[in-house]
Structures are given as structure tokens and as C-alpha cells.
Design a protein around this motif. Structure first.
Motif, PDB file in Angstrom:
ATOM      1  N   ALA A 142     -19.751 -18.108  34.107  1.00  0.00           N
ATOM      2  CA  ALA A 142     -18.802 -19.050  33.483  1.00  0.00           C
ATOM      3  C   ALA A 142     -19.484 -20.336  33.005  1.00  0.00           C
ATOM      4  CB  ALA A 142     -17.705 -19.399  34.478  1.00  0.00           C
ATOM      5  N   GLU A 143     -20.576 -20.730  33.642  1.00  0.00           N
ATOM      6  CA  GLU A 143     -21.215 -22.012  33.278  1.00  0.00           C
ATOM      7  C   GLU A 143     -22.179 -21.865  32.108  1.00  0.00           C
ATOM      8  OE1 GLU A 143     -20.997 -20.958  36.435  1.00  0.00           O
ATOM      9  OE2 GLU A 143     -19.526 -22.418  37.177  1.00  0.00           O
ATOM     10  N   HIS A 144     -22.427 -20.651  31.680  1.00  0.00           N
ATOM     11  CA  HIS A 144     -23.404 -20.465  30.606  1.00  0.00           C
ATOM     12  C   HIS A 144     -22.669 -20.360  29.275  1.00  0.00           C
ATOM     13  CE1 HIS A 144     -26.524 -19.007  33.751  1.00  0.00           C
ATOM     14  NE2 HIS A 144     -26.233 -20.289  33.818  1.00  0.00           N
ATOM     15  N   PHE A 153     -17.814 -11.625  24.220  1.00  0.00           N
ATOM     16  CA  PHE A 153     -18.027 -12.981  24.714  1.00  0.00           C
ATOM     17  C   PHE A 153     -17.072 -13.984  24.073  1.00  0.00           C
ATOM     18  CE2 PHE A 153     -19.687 -17.221  24.047  1.00  0.00           C
ATOM     19  CZ  PHE A 153     -19.647 -17.656  25.367  1.00  0.00           C
ATOM     20  N   ILE A 154     -16.911 -13.930  22.751  1.00  0.00           N
ATOM     21  CA  ILE A 154     -16.112 -14.941  22.053  1.00  0.00           C
ATOM     22  C   ILE A 154     -14.654 -14.930  22.523  1.00  0.00           C
ATOM     23  CG2 ILE A 154     -15.272 -15.696  19.760  1.00  0.00           C
ATOM     24  CD1 ILE A 154     -18.147 -16.489  20.291  1.00  0.00           C
ATOM     25  N   CYS A 155     -14.204 -13.788  23.057  1.00  0.00           N
ATOM     26  CA  CYS A 155     -12.825 -13.735  23.561  1.00  0.00           C
ATOM     27  C   CYS A 155     -12.603 -14.723  24.708  1.00  0.00           C
ATOM     28  CB  CYS A 155     -12.471 -12.315  24.018  1.00  0.00           C
ATOM     29  SG  CYS A 155     -13.315 -11.771  25.504  1.00  0.00           S
ATOM     30  N   PHE A 174     -17.771 -15.149  36.639  1.00  0.00           N
ATOM     31  CA  PHE A 174     -18.158 -15.613  37.974  1.00  0.00           C
ATOM     32  C   PHE A 174     -18.871 -16.955  37.818  1.00  0.00           C
ATOM     33  CE2 PHE A 174     -22.729 -14.967  37.674  1.00  0.00           C
ATOM     34  CZ  PHE A 174     -22.839 -14.040  36.639  1.00  0.00           C
ATOM     35  N   ASN A 175     -19.135 -17.602  38.940  1.00  0.00           N
ATOM     36  CA  ASN A 175     -19.791 -18.913  38.877  1.00  0.00           C
ATOM     37  C   ASN A 175     -21.252 -18.832  39.293  1.00  0.00           C
ATOM     38  OD1 ASN A 175     -16.675 -19.723  39.900  1.00  0.00           O
ATOM     39  ND2 ASN A 175     -17.518 -20.745  38.102  1.00  0.00           N
ATOM     40  N   TYR A 176     -22.053 -19.637  38.607  1.00  0.00           N
ATOM     41  CA  TYR A 176     -23.492 -19.647  38.891  1.00  0.00           C
ATOM     42  C   TYR A 176     -23.739 -20.164  40.312  1.00  0.00           C
ATOM     43  CZ  TYR A 176     -28.468 -20.206  38.076  1.00  0.00           C
ATOM     44  OH  TYR A 176     -29.834 -20.097  38.145  1.00  0.00           O
ATOM     45  N   ASN A 177     -24.688 -19.579  40.973  1.00  0.00           N
ATOM     46  CA  ASN A 177     -25.071 -19.967  42.337  1.00  0.00           C
ATOM     47  C   ASN A 177     -23.948 -19.744  43.353  1.00  0.00           C
ATOM     48  OD1 ASN A 177     -27.783 -20.590  42.384  1.00  0.00           O
ATOM     49  ND2 ASN A 177     -27.479 -22.720  41.730  1.00  0.00           N
ATOM     50  N   GLU A 199     -27.812 -16.217  32.199  1.00  0.00           N
ATOM     51  CA  GLU A 199     -29.157 -16.756  32.032  1.00  0.00           C
ATOM     52  C   GLU A 199     -29.680 -16.962  33.455  1.00  0.00           C
ATOM     53  OE1 GLU A 199     -29.574 -19.783  28.743  1.00  0.00           O
ATOM     54  OE2 GLU A 199     -27.415 -19.846  29.019  1.00  0.00           O
ATOM     55  N   ALA A 200     -30.928 -16.626  33.711  1.00  0.00           N
ATOM     56  CA  ALA A 200     -31.426 -16.747  35.088  1.00  0.00           C
ATOM     57  C   ALA A 200     -31.288 -18.184  35.568  1.00  0.00           C
ATOM     58  CB  ALA A 200     -32.872 -16.283  35.157  1.00  0.00           C
ATOM     59  N   ALA A 201     -31.387 -19.123  34.649  1.00  0.00           N
ATOM     60  CA  ALA A 201     -31.143 -20.540  34.961  1.00  0.00           C
ATOM     61  C   ALA A 201     -30.804 -21.240  33.662  1.00  0.00           C
ATOM     62  CB  ALA A 201     -32.366 -21.186  35.589  1.00  0.00           C
ATOM     63  N   ARG A 202     -30.087 -22.333  33.792  1.00  0.00           N
ATOM     64  CA  ARG A 202     -29.822 -23.156  32.608  1.00  0.00           C
ATOM     65  C   ARG A 202     -30.116 -24.602  32.994  1.00  0.00           C
ATOM     66  NH1 ARG A 202     -25.237 -25.594  30.176  1.00  0.00           N
ATOM     67  NH2 ARG A 202     -25.693 -25.891  27.976  1.00  0.00           N
TER      68      ARG A 202
END
Ligand SMILES: Cc1ncc(COP(=O)(O)O)c(C=O)c1O
Length: 434
Positions: A142-144, A153-155, A174-177, A199-202
Motif C-alpha cells: 500500500a505504501e508503494h 494497479f490503477i484500479c 498490505f502494509n510495508y514492514n 519494491e524491496a524498499a522505498r
């Protein structure tokens, strides 16, 4: 600064191209009114607009240009490729060379297929995951902020017109971390989720063990783990974030820096998944990235030359070093002006961003626009802080001077209001959700 010619061309652009450009993030509404509307050319980390104004820039083709604009080694390789023809009826030698060079760098992957846009690559990765698992849902982080221009994705954004409602039900977040948020999705949709996409990290670094736990959870649930390395590839480290964090996903997607701004992207991963797109199986039913321009040779030549520079020169080290200098200098200027609660520099040194907050410390587009306007006045284009191999010490020093000047206006605007200083309306974000 005079932007007269820009204004004229912007009017014409708006008339013939929806959104006025071919990427929403480049559109007029993303920028202050007092800004260059149309770019004429670039060299290294400098660009010139159509009115002849020169800028040091930190957007670098939406993070695609990591060596520099018109980087000589890349230009020479592309020029040479043009003399040999650009598209044939059988594979060119360059398709093989480029695939081998790529797999030599992205060591976790066993096969790769090239295409032109990042979005095409990420959608192809999802298609492989769906074919492999026989499931249709995708869990995205969700954070990416961006994975593809495609519907899956655009939906999830505010620009979701034209997408059938059935598609929306297939994408969950889902949420990162937050490994529990992933577990909850698998519990809610047993046998439903084909792929976990992130993304593995942002901005945030992964918590210790997060990526490893995610991998284990995907394995247990029978879902495919996909890292979108469009930004992290050739930036976090030469082999991407998967190399830096030591977690090799089932599939990964690369693009942007891969060919220093030329159009080339890739989906890669383990042979078991990738070979679903091959013709060697009895049932060859996945139509994987088969396009007329997928392996057009100038893009491959650009990627081969770019990868060579990365292998032979300290590109990554340079980007991190200049990123650290910029981050430290920016933070020191923020502290000097007493703006610590209003301007924050975030992210890894190779991929810095900044946040702007208003009088009540709320995220503020008006203050962002004012800050961009004032850095532009001082010769710097910095929608974010994307460094390249071409940003020299002198460029970073000049940028820090511009930042310092812009922050002094920012500090005054906190007292008198941004509208006192801002010419025209505040800029917008592409998706209003962000
Ligand atoms: C992380 C990420 N994935 C995918 C994409 C899509 O790439 P493209 O614009 O080449 O289609 C982007 C583009 O900004 C991106 O940042």
C-alpha cells in the motif's frame, strides 16, 4: 527568468496531447507556474529549456537517467547500432548479449525477457504468477506509489475510470514492514493470491527479517514473490535491492536506469516460472512479452553500454557519495533556517525525497510549489533528489546554495502565508490519494 516560448509550446501541447505530456508526472499541473514548461536538451545533469534557461536537475527522466543526459558512451553505442539496422525478422545478436550481460549482473535470475516500459514488465510478471499458481488475486504494498499503468494497479488509485469493477476485487493491499498484514490477506483469501508485489524498499528500509519472513510466507501460501526493481535496480546496488538485502524473489522487474533513459525494461526470475513463456513446454499457453519493438536494437545497445559503465566505473559509489553530501547540506540548511518541522529530507542517499509542511505542520502542496518555484529561480529543478553519475561536487554545491536561498523564502512564507510569495496556483499530485 523568461518562460515565454515554454508557455506557447505548453498551450499547443495541451491542445493535442491529453494531459499535455506523455507522463502525468511531467504535466503542467505538477509544477509551479513559474517553471520551464518544455525542455530542449540535456547534457550530464544539466538541462536547457526552450527559452534557453539552464538548470541543474534532480528528476533525471523519472529516475531513468543514472549516468547523465546524452552520456557519451551510451550515445556512441546507440549511434553505432543505428548503422546496423534496428529491427529484424530473427533475433539479433544483441538480444543474446544483452540478456547474458543482464543475468551476469542480476545473479539471482536465471532467465530474462525484455520489453519497453516498466508497466509492461510488471504486468507480465503478474501474468506469469497467475499462470503458475492458477490464482487471480494480487497483493500489493500500500505504501508503494506505482507499479503499472495497467488496470490491476490503477484500479487502486483515484484515476480508476474505465476499469471494470471485477478487476478491483482482484487487487488487495498490505502494509510495508507489517508481516501480519500479509498474513491476514493470506488468511482471508486462502488459495486466492497469485503474487505479492512490492519494491524491496522505498523510503523506509526493511525491518530486520521482514523480507525473509515475507519470502517464507509466500512460499508457504504458494504465492509468487515479485520485487519491482524499477527504481532500486542499478541504484541501490548494481544488482538491485535483492543483492543489497540478500533476498532473491521468484520474479523481479527492472527498467529505468537499465538503459540510461532509452526504452528498455525486463522481467526476470527463476527458470521454473520464466519458462512458462517458452515454447519448449508441451502446453505453451502464456503469451509472454511478444512485441514488435521489444528487442529493437538501439535500446539494447544503450543497455549494453550502460551496464558496461556500471561494471567498470564507480557509478553506485558516486551516486551514494553525492546523495550523502546533498542530504547533509540540505539538512544543515533546514536547521539554519529553523525549519526542521516543515521540511524533511528522507530516503536512502541514492534515492532522496523531501517533504514540505505548512504553517500547521500539515503536508502542503502550496509550500512544495513555493519551494520548487524558488529553487527554479535559482537554477535548480528538483521535484525529488535523484542523483546521477554526472552530478559533480560543484553541481551539488550550487544546488545547496539554491536550497538555502529557497528556504529563506519558505521561512518568510510561514509567517506571511505562501500566497504572498507563490506566483499562480499550487501544483497537484498525480493521484489525489497521495
Ligand atoms: C516502482 C515502479 N514500477 C513500475 C513503474 C512503471 O514504469 P514505466 O513508467 O516505465 O511503465 C514505475 C514508474 O515510475 C515505478 O516507479
Amino acid at each position: 527568468m523568461n518562460f515565454e516560448k515554454s508557455r506557447e509550446l505548453q498551450r499547443r501541447l495541451q491542445k493535442v496531447i491529453p494531459g499535455g505530456s506523455h507522463t502525468y508526472a511531467k504535466g503542467d499541473d505538477q509544477w509551479p507556474e513559474l517553471s520551464p514548461g518544455v525542455i530542449e536538451r540535456g547534457a550530464g545533469c544539466h538541462v536547457w529549456d526552450v527559452d534557453g534557461n539552464e538548470f541543474i536537475e534532480y528528476g533525471m527522466g523519472l529516475r531513468a537517467v543514472t549516468l547523465g543526459h546524452a552520456y557519451p558512451d551510451v550515445v556512441a553505442a546507440v549511434r553505432a547500432s543505428l548503422e546496423l539496422g534496428t529491427n529484424f525478422t530473427r533475433p539479433s545478436r544483441m538480444e543474446l548479449e544483452c540478456a547474458e550481460a543482464f543475468l551476469d549482473i542480476v545473479r539471482g535470475a536465471e532467465m530474462v525477457k525484455f520489453t519497453k516500459d516498466g508497466s509492461t514488465a510488471t504486468s507480465a510478471a503478474l501474468k506469469l504468477a497467475r499462470a503458475y499458481t492458477g490464482r487471480s488475486m494480487v497483493a500489493i504494498c500500500a505504501e508503494h506509489p506505482f507499479f503499472s499503468y495497467d488496470d490491476w494497479f490503477i484500479c487502486t488509485t483515484t484515476m480508476d475510470g474505465g476499469i471494470p469493477s471485477e478487476t478491483r476485487a482482484q487487487t488487495v493491499r498490505f502494509n510495508y514492514n507489517d508481516i501480519e498484514s500479509v498474513r491476514a490477506l493470506f488468511d482471508a483469501h486462502p488459495q486466492g493470491i497469485a503474487a505479492v508485489f512490492l519494491e524491496a524498499a522505498r523510503i523506509e528500509e526493511p525491518n530486520a527479517g521482514f523480507l525473509q519472513e515475507l519470502q517464507a510466507l509466500c512460499k508457504k501460501a504458494g504465492a509468487v514473490l515479485i520485487f519491482d526493481e524499477m527504481i532500486t535496480g542499478f541504484r541501490w546496488g548494481i544488482g538491485g535491492a535483492q543483492q543489497v538485502y540478500g533476498v532473491v524473489p521468484d520474479l523481479a522487474t527492472f527498467g529505468k536506469a537499465l538503459a540510461n533513459g532509452f526504452a528498455l525494461s525486463a522481467v526476470c526470475g527463476n527458470r521454473e516460472l520464466m519458462r512458462l513463456g517458452s515454447r519448449e513446454r508441451e502446453q505453451d499457453n502464456v503469451f509472454l512479452l511478444s512485441t514488435t519493438h521489444g528487442a529493437e536494437t538501439p535500446g539494447l545497445a544503450a543497455a549494453l553500454a550502460t551496464m558496461k559503465v556500471y561494471r567498470e566505473q564507480p557509478v553506485i559509489e558516486h551516486i551514494y557519495r553525492q546523495g550523502e553530501r546533498l542530504k547533509d547540506g540540505f539538512r544543515a540548511a533546514v536547521a539554519r533556517h529553523g525549519l526542521g518541522e516543515h521540511v524533511q529530507v528522507m530516503g536512502r542517499a541514492c534515492n532522496l525525497l523531501f517533504a514540505t509542511r505548512g504553517q500547521q505542520k500539515e503536508p502542503s502542496q502550496a509550500f512544495r510549489t513555493l519551494f520548487l518555484q524558488e529553487t527554479i529561480r535559482r537554477g535548480v529543478l528538483m521535484p525529488s533528489l535523484v542523483l546521477s553519475y554526472s552530478h559533480s561536487d560543484a553541481d551539488v554545491d550550487r544546488t545547496l546554495e539554491a536550497i538555502d536561498g529557497a528556504l529563506s523564502v519558505y521561512a518568510r512564507a510561514l509567517i506571511s502565508g505562501p500566497e504572498e510569495h507563490l506566483v499562480g496556483r499550487p501544483s497537484r499530485t498525480v493521484f489525489d490519494r497521495w
